[in-house]
Enzyme design. Structure first.
Site, PDB file in Angstrom:
ATOM      1  N   TYR A  84       0.834  -1.216   0.000  1.00  0.00           N
ATOM      2  CA  TYR A  84       0.000   0.000   0.000  1.00  0.00           C
ATOM      3  C   TYR A  84       0.871   1.269   0.000  1.00  0.00           C
ATOM      4  CZ  TYR A  84      -3.195   3.519   1.997  1.00  0.00           C
ATOM      5  OH  TYR A  84      -3.919   4.662   2.254  1.00  0.00           O
ATOM      6  N   LEU A 130       5.365 -10.394  -2.877  1.00  0.00           N
ATOM      7  CA  LEU A 130       3.940 -10.481  -3.265  1.00  0.00           C
ATOM      8  C   LEU A 130       3.098 -11.302  -2.288  1.00  0.00           C
ATOM      9  CD1 LEU A 130       4.092 -10.692  -7.179  1.00  0.00           C
ATOM     10  CD2 LEU A 130       3.801  -8.674  -5.725  1.00  0.00           C
ATOM     11  N   ALA A 175       7.817  -5.392   5.150  1.00  0.00           N
ATOM     12  CA  ALA A 175       7.697  -5.743   6.574  1.00  0.00           C
ATOM     13  C   ALA A 175       6.323  -6.340   6.832  1.00  0.00           C
ATOM     14  CB  ALA A 175       7.856  -4.494   7.439  1.00  0.00           C
ATOM     15  N   SER A 184       3.149  -5.875   9.376  1.00  0.00           N
ATOM     16  CA  SER A 184       2.772  -4.630  10.066  1.00  0.00           C
ATOM     17  C   SER A 184       1.431  -4.693  10.806  1.00  0.00           C
ATOM     18  CB  SER A 184       2.756  -3.477   9.061  1.00  0.00           C
ATOM     19  OG  SER A 184       1.825  -3.746   8.050  1.00  0.00           O
ATOM     20  N   TYR A 221       5.473  -5.717  17.026  1.00  0.00           N
ATOM     21  CA  TYR A 221       5.597  -4.961  15.777  1.00  0.00           C
ATOM     22  C   TYR A 221       6.389  -3.670  16.012  1.00  0.00           C
ATOM     23  CZ  TYR A 221       4.336  -1.749  12.046  1.00  0.00           C
ATOM     24  OH  TYR A 221       4.396  -0.809  11.046  1.00  0.00           O
ATOM     25  N   ASN A 276      -1.358   7.209  10.898  1.00  0.00           N
ATOM     26  CA  ASN A 276      -2.290   6.319  10.181  1.00  0.00           C
ATOM     27  C   ASN A 276      -2.393   6.666   8.699  1.00  0.00           C
ATOM     28  OD1 ASN A 276      -2.913   5.944  13.078  1.00  0.00           O
ATOM     29  ND2 ASN A 276      -4.463   4.576  12.241  1.00  0.00           N
ATOM     30  N   LEU A 290      -9.325   0.894   9.446  1.00  0.00           N
ATOM     31  CA  LEU A 290     -10.647   1.478   9.686  1.00  0.00           C
ATOM     32  C   LEU A 290     -11.320   2.032   8.418  1.00  0.00           C
ATOM     33  CD1 LEU A 290     -12.817   2.257  11.733  1.00  0.00           C
ATOM     34  CD2 LEU A 290     -11.624   4.431  12.058  1.00  0.00           C
ATOM     35  N   ASP A 346      -4.535  -1.189  21.640  1.00  0.00           N
ATOM     36  CA  ASP A 346      -4.847   0.109  21.027  1.00  0.00           C
ATOM     37  C   ASP A 346      -4.674   1.250  22.038  1.00  0.00           C
ATOM     38  OD1 ASP A 346      -5.459  -0.365  18.396  1.00  0.00           O
ATOM     39  OD2 ASP A 346      -7.624  -0.566  18.722  1.00  0.00           O
TER      40      ASP A 346
HETATM   41  N1  UFG Z   1     -11.024   0.335  14.440  1.00  0.00           N
HETATM   42  C1  UFG Z   1     -12.344   0.041  14.761  1.00  0.00           C
HETATM   43  N2  UFG Z   1     -12.966  -0.890  14.003  1.00  0.00           N
HETATM   44  C2  UFG Z   1     -12.383  -1.553  12.987  1.00  0.00           C
HETATM   45  C3  UFG Z   1     -11.029  -1.241  12.667  1.00  0.00           C
HETATM   46  C4  UFG Z   1     -10.394  -0.296  13.432  1.00  0.00           C
HETATM   47  O1  UFG Z   1     -12.928   0.621  15.695  1.00  0.00           O
HETATM   48  O2  UFG Z   1     -13.011  -2.406  12.357  1.00  0.00           O
HETATM   49  C5  UFG Z   1     -10.327   1.362  15.229  1.00  0.00           C
HETATM   50  C6  UFG Z   1      -9.072   0.847  15.909  1.00  0.00           C
HETATM   51  O3  UFG Z   1      -9.386   0.288  17.145  1.00  0.00           O
HETATM   52  C7  UFG Z   1      -8.237   2.137  16.001  1.00  0.00           C
HETATM   53  C8  UFG Z   1      -8.666   2.951  14.768  1.00  0.00           C
HETATM   54  O4  UFG Z   1      -9.908   2.367  14.354  1.00  0.00           O
HETATM   55  O5  UFG Z   1      -8.601   2.848  17.141  1.00  0.00           O
HETATM   56  C9  UFG Z   1      -7.676   2.843  13.639  1.00  0.00           C
HETATM   57  O6  UFG Z   1      -7.376   1.455  13.425  1.00  0.00           O
HETATM   58  P1  UFG Z   1      -6.518   0.918  12.201  1.00  0.00           P
HETATM   59  O7  UFG Z   1      -6.496  -0.562  12.323  1.00  0.00           O
HETATM   60  O8  UFG Z   1      -7.013   1.522  10.933  1.00  0.00           O
HETATM   61  O9  UFG Z   1      -5.092   1.551  12.454  1.00  0.00           O
HETATM   62  P2  UFG Z   1      -4.162   1.418  13.761  1.00  0.00           P
HETATM   63  O10 UFG Z   1      -4.246   2.731  14.469  1.00  0.00           O
HETATM   64  O11 UFG Z   1      -4.413   0.218  14.557  1.00  0.00           O
HETATM   65  O12 UFG Z   1      -2.776   1.108  13.082  1.00  0.00           O
HETATM   66  C10 UFG Z   1      -1.911   2.057  12.614  1.00  0.00           C
HETATM   67  C11 UFG Z   1      -1.011   1.411  11.576  1.00  0.00           C
HETATM   68  C12 UFG Z   1      -0.115   0.386  12.230  1.00  0.00           C
HETATM   69  C13 UFG Z   1       0.593   1.001  13.412  1.00  0.00           C
HETATM   70  C14 UFG Z   1      -0.385   1.609  14.369  1.00  0.00           C
HETATM   71  C15 UFG Z   1       0.328   2.299  15.497  1.00  0.00           C
HETATM   72  O13 UFG Z   1      -1.786   0.820  10.557  1.00  0.00           O
HETATM   73  O14 UFG Z   1       0.832  -0.070  11.293  1.00  0.00           O
HETATM   74  O15 UFG Z   1      -1.183   2.574  13.691  1.00  0.00           O
HETATM   75  O16 UFG Z   1      -0.443   2.182  16.660  1.00  0.00           O
HETATM   76  F1  UFG Z   1       1.296   0.075  14.091  1.00  0.00           F
END
Ligand code: UFG
Length: 362
Positions: free
Chosen positions: A44, A67, A108, A110, A174, A203, A223, A318
């Site tokens: 991505y 891939l 990586a 992630s 991670y 993010n 998200l 989180d």
């Molecule tokens: N979330 C939901 N529902 C979902 C998916 C996510 O409520 O179905 C929430 C998560 O709990 C979080 C927020 O939406 O609070 C964002 O979640 P993401 O999974 O989109 O992203 P993250 O913040 O978990 O992850 C990002 C990067 C990671 C990195 C991390 C650092 O994608 O690589 O930030 O904390 F490690």
């Protein structure tokens, strides 16, 4: 003239000459472009980095990707090599054949949750395989690297917005694997003069305004694409992970940064390294936090459809709030985000997903 004065002027002259040749080499390098290896360039963020590098029309790009998670169709230019960083013979071949001078290292694993269950996978892929890459750089005389790091190196923040000097206490393998690699790069710089810039992403979101590439993880865990899948009817609802956080609406707050702005920072970092900049670490975010509920509201507004949401349990690991201070990269490298408002970020994501409802290969 005293002897110390003569020595001073000889040293000064040598210094001036060295400066002149260094500047001459850099200007030549700037004009001619550099042979750059992008690892994870089919992923991505990696694919958007390749797109931005191609826009400069000066560098020769080689993409290396196994891939496993990336998509061949996401690589919009440059030369593509399918392979893994575990394969040191392949690395030697790629560095030698393409006279690689610089590396952007994104390959990586992630996923925070997966890293807790399978730390071995994360330390092997993100640290051991990364070492293979650094060693290949040293063997073949490549001089600098831009590294894809993460906000996860900080762990639970004690101060917001987070600056680069915030304590680094990752709460999962991670984040730990990325922090280890930053430390390894610092040691390689001292020992072998291999300079680096580590970019700590918050993010990443959105899709290229070119419409050519976007976000396609399988399975999806992020998200914004999950909300969009709900808008497209591909899932019934979005589950909000936790509504009892100490935030104004009880849901987690994150700093969303457009993937093209993120990619542009890699180009700036490469240019700075080509001009002789010292190693450094930079945050990349917009400095504005949005809650999960606010992000769902924004997607509803952009797509003009109601999205079902249900309130679920917290997702382990989180942090409540993650918001970056990106002042350092703005001041030192002149980085300026072009797509900083959440509505634009979501709009570009929506444009890509509705044209590619099944992702690449739609
Ligand atoms: N979330 C939901 N529902 C979902 C998916 C996510 O409520 O179905 C929430 C998560 O709990 C979080 C927020 O939406 O609070 C964002 O979640 P993401 O999974 O989109 O992203 P993250 O913040 O978990 O992850 C990002 C990067 C990671 C990195 C991390 C650092 O994608 O690589 O930030 O904390 F490690």
């Amino acid at each position: 003239m005293s002897s110390s004065r003569i020595i001073w002027s000889l040293d000064h002259e040598r210094g001036e000459k060295a400066c002149f040749f260094r500047r001459y080499r850099m200007e030549k390098e700037q004009a001619a472009g550099v042979n750059i290896l992008v690892t994870g360039g089919a992923g991505y963020v990696g694919s958007h980095v390749v797109e931005e590098l191609l826009k400069t029309k000066k560098h020769n790009i080689v993409v290396l990707d196994n891939l496993q998670k990336g998509h061949r169709e996401a690589v919009v230019g440059g030369e593509f090599v399918e392979g893994d960083l575990a394969d040191t013979d392949l690395l030697d071949q790629v560095f030698a054949e393409h006279s690689i001078e610089a590396v952007v290292h994104l390959a990586a694993d992630s996923l925070v949750g997966e890293s807790v269950e399978h730390p071995d996978k994360y330390f092997r892929n993100n640290v051991t395989n990364g070492l293979n890459l650094l060693d290949a750089m040293v063997r073949h005389g490549a001089r600098y690297m831009v590294f894809s790091s993460t906000a996860a190196v900080y762990g639970e923040p004690i101060e917001t917005p987070i600056r680069e000097d915030h304590p680094q206490q990752p709460t999962n393998p991670y984040g730990e694997s990325k922090l280890f690699f930053e430390k390894i790069m610092a040691r390689y710089d001292k020992a072998y003069g291999l300079r680096y810039m580590s970019l700590r992403y918050f993010n990443a979101a959105g899709a290229s305004p070119s419409g050519a590439i976007g976000e396609d993880h399988r399975p999806e865990s992020h998200l914004i694409p999950i909300i969009i899948q709900a808008a497209l009817g591909q899932r019934e609802c979005v589950t909000i992970f936790g509504t009892d956080y100490d935030t104004p609406d009880g849901t987690c707050i994150r700093d969303y940064i457009h993937v093209t702005d993120l990619a542009a920072a890699h180009v700036l970092a490469l240019d700075a390294l080509a001009q002789g900049a010292d190693s450094n670490v930079y945050n990349l975010g917009n400095g504005a936090g949005f809650s999960v509920r606010e992000v769902i509201d924004m997607v509803e507004k952009v797509v003009g459809r109601h999205i079902n949401r249900i309130e679920g349990e917290r997702r382990p690991g989180d942090p409540a709030v993650l918001v970056a201070s990106s002042q350092r990269i703005m001041a030192e490298l002149g980085w300026e985000p072009k797509y900083h408002d959440l509505e634009t970020i979501v709009q570009t994501a929506w444009d890509w997903h509705r044209k590619h409802p099944q992702g690449f290969g739609s």
